[in-house]
Design an enzyme around this catalytic site. Structure first.
Site, PDB file in Angstrom:
ATOM      1  N   ASP A 140      -1.452 -33.369 -19.282  1.00  0.00           N
ATOM      2  CA  ASP A 140      -3.251 -33.231 -19.677  1.00  0.00           C
ATOM      3  C   ASP A 140      -4.429 -33.591 -18.846  1.00  0.00           C
ATOM      4  O   ASP A 140      -4.699 -32.668 -18.861  1.00  0.00           O
ATOM      5  CB  ASP A 140      -3.587 -33.251 -21.691  1.00  0.00           C
ATOM      6  CG  ASP A 140      -3.349 -35.178 -21.109  1.00  0.00           C
ATOM      7  OD1 ASP A 140      -3.486 -35.955 -19.852  1.00  0.00           O
ATOM      8  OD2 ASP A 140      -3.603 -35.786 -22.256  1.00  0.00           O
ATOM      9  N   SER A 141      -3.903 -33.437 -17.080  1.00  0.00           N
ATOM     10  CA  SER A 141      -4.670 -33.686 -16.472  1.00  0.00           C
ATOM     11  C   SER A 141      -5.220 -31.886 -15.962  1.00  0.00           C
ATOM     12  O   SER A 141      -6.424 -31.490 -15.819  1.00  0.00           O
ATOM     13  CB  SER A 141      -3.789 -34.626 -14.927  1.00  0.00           C
ATOM     14  OG  SER A 141      -3.027 -33.991 -14.564  1.00  0.00           O
TER      15      SER A 141
ATOM     16  N   ASP B 136       3.165 -34.311 -21.500  1.00  0.00           N
ATOM     17  CA  ASP B 136       1.973 -34.949 -22.293  1.00  0.00           C
ATOM     18  C   ASP B 136       2.164 -34.453 -23.638  1.00  0.00           C
ATOM     19  O   ASP B 136       1.476 -33.191 -23.905  1.00  0.00           O
ATOM     20  CB  ASP B 136       0.805 -34.855 -21.072  1.00  0.00           C
ATOM     21  CG  ASP B 136      -0.143 -35.831 -20.562  1.00  0.00           C
ATOM     22  OD1 ASP B 136       1.279 -36.935 -21.349  1.00  0.00           O
ATOM     23  OD2 ASP B 136      -0.585 -36.195 -19.199  1.00  0.00           O
TER      24      ASP B 136
ATOM     25  N   LYS C  76       5.547 -37.643 -22.796  1.00  0.00           N
ATOM     26  CA  LYS C  76       4.533 -38.297 -22.671  1.00  0.00           C
ATOM     27  C   LYS C  76       3.279 -38.510 -23.904  1.00  0.00           C
ATOM     28  O   LYS C  76       2.631 -37.737 -24.799  1.00  0.00           O
ATOM     29  CB  LYS C  76       3.937 -38.984 -21.287  1.00  0.00           C
ATOM     30  CG  LYS C  76       2.759 -39.887 -21.399  1.00  0.00           C
ATOM     31  CD  LYS C  76       3.105 -39.764 -19.916  1.00  0.00           C
ATOM     32  CE  LYS C  76       1.412 -39.319 -19.179  1.00  0.00           C
ATOM     33  NZ  LYS C  76       0.678 -39.652 -19.849  1.00  0.00           N
TER      34      LYS C  76
ATOM     35  N   GLU D 210      -0.473 -41.578 -24.634  1.00  0.00           N
ATOM     36  CA  GLU D 210      -0.688 -42.519 -24.691  1.00  0.00           C
ATOM     37  C   GLU D 210      -0.685 -43.463 -25.648  1.00  0.00           C
ATOM     38  O   GLU D 210      -1.558 -43.351 -26.633  1.00  0.00           O
ATOM     39  CB  GLU D 210      -2.571 -41.705 -24.139  1.00  0.00           C
ATOM     40  CG  GLU D 210      -2.248 -40.871 -22.761  1.00  0.00           C
ATOM     41  CD  GLU D 210      -3.688 -40.635 -22.296  1.00  0.00           C
ATOM     42  OE1 GLU D 210      -4.952 -41.172 -23.190  1.00  0.00           O
ATOM     43  OE2 GLU D 210      -3.422 -39.875 -21.405  1.00  0.00           O
TER      44      GLU D 210
ATOM     45  N   GLU E 264      -2.117 -47.214 -15.529  1.00  0.00           N
ATOM     46  CA  GLU E 264      -3.138 -46.569 -14.806  1.00  0.00           C
ATOM     47  C   GLU E 264      -3.846 -47.631 -14.701  1.00  0.00           C
ATOM     48  O   GLU E 264      -4.532 -47.715 -15.621  1.00  0.00           O
ATOM     49  CB  GLU E 264      -3.485 -45.196 -15.543  1.00  0.00           C
ATOM     50  CG  GLU E 264      -4.380 -44.689 -14.465  1.00  0.00           C
ATOM     51  CD  GLU E 264      -4.569 -42.575 -15.320  1.00  0.00           C
ATOM     52  OE1 GLU E 264      -4.568 -42.677 -15.772  1.00  0.00           O
ATOM     53  OE2 GLU E 264      -5.415 -42.483 -14.687  1.00  0.00           O
TER      54      GLU E 264
HETATM   55  O1  KIV Z   1      -2.081 -35.929 -17.205  1.00  0.00           O
HETATM   56  C1  KIV Z   1      -1.932 -36.538 -16.405  1.00  0.00           C
HETATM   57  O2  KIV Z   1      -1.793 -36.118 -15.392  1.00  0.00           O
HETATM   58  C2  KIV Z   1      -1.439 -38.625 -15.795  1.00  0.00           C
HETATM   59  C3  KIV Z   1      -0.764 -38.891 -15.249  1.00  0.00           C
HETATM   60  C4  KIV Z   1      -2.415 -39.439 -14.676  1.00  0.00           C
HETATM   61  C5  KIV Z   1      -0.354 -40.351 -15.088  1.00  0.00           C
HETATM   62  O3  KIV Z   1      -1.256 -38.922 -17.357  1.00  0.00           O
END
Ligand code: KIV
Length: 275
Positions: free
Chosen positions: A55-56, A94, A124, A126, A193
């Site tokens: 989600d970056s 994510d 994924k 968090e 992280e």
């Molecule tokens: O969103 C993302 O790119 C991430 C990585 C930094 C692990 O969660």
């Protein structure tokens, strides 16, 4: 015999099982993010193990200040493009802010959409202990989950900074506890992280599944970077954990300048570039 030889040259198709096995064989796991077809294709061609549709993308593709505005539809849109470029790597997507924290039902519906509409290998999430029930449920119904502890950007408003996490004894103990709880709940791998390297080492030695570090030192079972950071596209972003393997912002600006100059001076197009 012939067939055996043929298979030896075949690229490995990476699954969550492959990734878990790598912890035990000692082969380090290489993971990078991707948000589009071409980058995903090139990563896959050179043998990346895992592609994370992170989600970056909210920051580096859409220009948001944080990852909070990213929606499940954004993730599915980008993940579909990535999926079309990938033959062998494991794709992990994510779950964005508020797509799973609200209830097990919401988590199932949204993770289910990612699995059904895109067809990837895992999602994924968090968070620590408070998402353990959600993780357990997703894993039980057949949706593999990667965890993410330490600096969790979706919780930026709780912490207020992007500084190193778990630097006090109490925070380190909490993170280690969270890692064990998530591993018990069934995650197949855990992103760590921006935490102290010694803590990441302790976590890596304490859980049976692989850790993948970003700013978490060399003892993790694998490493991940945001692809735009390692390519030098996000040039103002310079935390010490980002190693730049290219300076693409400079290369791109120079190409754009050359194009503008060629157009203005009528050096482009040439006859051989015309019909
Ligand atoms: O969103 C993302 O790119 C991430 C990585 C930094 C692990 O969660």
């Amino acid at each position: 015999m012939k067939n055996k030889k043929k298979n030896q040259n075949k690229p490995r198709v990476v699954t969550t099982k492959t990734v878990m096995t790598m912890k035990h064989t000692g082969e380090k796991i290489a993971m990078l993010t991707a948000y589009d077809y071409l980058v995903a294709k090139y990563l896959d061609q050179v043998g990346i193990d895992i592609i994370l549709v992170g989600d970056s993308l909210g920051n580096v593709v859409h220009g948001y200040e944080t990852t909070l505005p990213v929606t499940i539809d954004d993730m599915i849109y980008h993940a579909k493009a990535v999926k079309r470029g990938v033959k062998n790597a494991l794709i992990v997507v994510d779950m964005p802010f508020m797509s799973f924290q609200t209830s097990i039902d919401d988590a199932v519906r949204n993770a289910g959409r990612i699995m059904k509409e895109v067809g990837v290998g895992a999602v994924k999430l968090e968070g620590g202990e408070y998402i353990a029930d959600i993780v357990r449920h997703l894993v039980k119904i057949g949706i593999p989950v990667m965890g993410h502890l330490g600096l969790t950007p979706q919780a930026i408003n709780k912490f207020g900074t992007y500084e190193v996490r778990a630097t006090t004894k109490a925070e380190a103990e909490e993170l280690l506890r969270d890692a064990k709880i998530l591993a018990d709940a069934g995650i197949f791998a855990l992103v760590l992280e921006k935490i102290p390297a010694e803590l990441a080492k302790k976590v890596t030695q304490s859980i049976p599944i692989p850790t993948i570090g970003i700013g978490a030192g060399s003892h993790c079972d694998g490493q991940v970077l945001v692809v735009y950071d390692m390519l030098g596209l996000t040039e103002e972003f310079k935390p010490r954990f980002v190693r730049r393997y290219s300076e693409l912002a400079t290369t791109m600006r120079s190409a754009f300048q050359n194009f503008i100059a060629d157009v203005k001076t009528q050096k482009f197009p040439l006859k051989k570039e015309s019909y």
